[in-house]
Design a protein around this motif. Structure first.
Motif, PDB file in Angstrom:
ATOM      1  N   SER A 149       0.851  -1.192   0.000  1.00  0.00           N
ATOM      2  CA  SER A 149       0.000   0.000   0.000  1.00  0.00           C
ATOM      3  C   SER A 149       0.889   1.245   0.000  1.00  0.00           C
ATOM      4  O   SER A 149       2.074   1.176   0.359  1.00  0.00           O
ATOM      5  N   PRO A 150       0.320   2.400  -0.369  1.00  0.00           N
ATOM      6  CA  PRO A 150       1.106   3.641  -0.291  1.00  0.00           C
ATOM      7  C   PRO A 150       1.643   3.889   1.130  1.00  0.00           C
ATOM      8  O   PRO A 150       2.767   4.370   1.288  1.00  0.00           O
ATOM      9  N   GLU A 151       0.864   3.535   2.124  1.00  0.00           N
ATOM     10  CA  GLU A 151       1.302   3.716   3.511  1.00  0.00           C
ATOM     11  C   GLU A 151       2.482   2.801   3.840  1.00  0.00           C
ATOM     12  O   GLU A 151       3.421   3.202   4.538  1.00  0.00           O
ATOM     13  N   GLU A 152       2.427   1.564   3.348  1.00  0.00           N
ATOM     14  CA  GLU A 152       3.533   0.636   3.585  1.00  0.00           C
ATOM     15  C   GLU A 152       4.802   1.117   2.878  1.00  0.00           C
ATOM     16  O   GLU A 152       5.891   1.067   3.453  1.00  0.00           O
ATOM     17  N   LEU A 153       4.655   1.573   1.644  1.00  0.00           N
ATOM     18  CA  LEU A 153       5.813   2.106   0.918  1.00  0.00           C
ATOM     19  C   LEU A 153       6.440   3.271   1.673  1.00  0.00           C
ATOM     20  O   LEU A 153       7.671   3.348   1.814  1.00  0.00           O
TER      21      LEU A 153
END
Length: 165
Positions: free
Chosen positions: A145-149
């Motif tokens: 996810s963008p948050e994980e990245l």
């Protein structure tokens, strides 16, 4: 005549360590080091497979995409950006010259060095392989996810800063 030992002689430590070989293995960052190394190895193996299918080695690919969208770079600048030593880079440039992807140019203001520049066929190759390779990697990075990245990027930046002097 006695053969010299193959093991390096232990250097004199600046300070006495409080750790033993048993307690050192219990340090909480040990699993992180293994995860970092195995993650890099998995990434490298995945990327290398695709790059080799393009007819290049990883260092050759790195040089081509580093030179892409530039007017060329001096050898020391290229070495810094690709994280390759100048000695190793010379061989990489030689092989890319043989493939007609790069050429060496002597700058008029400094005849003691040279610029490495993509040739016309090198430019064509760059415009083909760079987006193709990003597409290849995107398939895997899209699993995050963008948050994980962002979280991974923040953690890696922090780790980099811990080891930068």
């Amino acid at each position: 005549m006695a053969r010299p030992s193959r093991l390096p002689k232990p250097s004199t430590p600046r300070q006495t360590s409080q750790l033993t070989y048993k307690t050192a293995a219990q340090e909480p960052f040990q699993p992180l080091m293994r995860s970092l190394a195995t993650s890099y190895q998995a990434f490298y193996s995945h990327a290398d497979k695709h790059i080799r299918s393009l007819g290049l080695t990883v260092p050759q690919f790195d040089v081509i995409v580093t030179l892409g969208n530039t007017d060329g770079m001096l050898m020391n600048e290229l070495a810094q950006k690709t994280l390759v030593t100048k000695g190793t880079l010379t061989g990489i440039i030689d092989r890319l010259e043989q493939k007609d992807y790069v050429r060496r140019e002597i700058p008029p203001n400094n005849r003691r060095c040279f610029r490495v520049v993509l040739t016309a066929s090198g430019e064509v190759l760059f415009k083909q392989i760079f987006p193709e390779h990003i597409e290849y990697l995107k398939e895997r990075f899209d699993r995050l996810s963008p948050e994980e990245l962002e979280s991974i990027q923040t953690a890696l930046d922090k780790l980099h800063n811990v080891f930068s002097d």
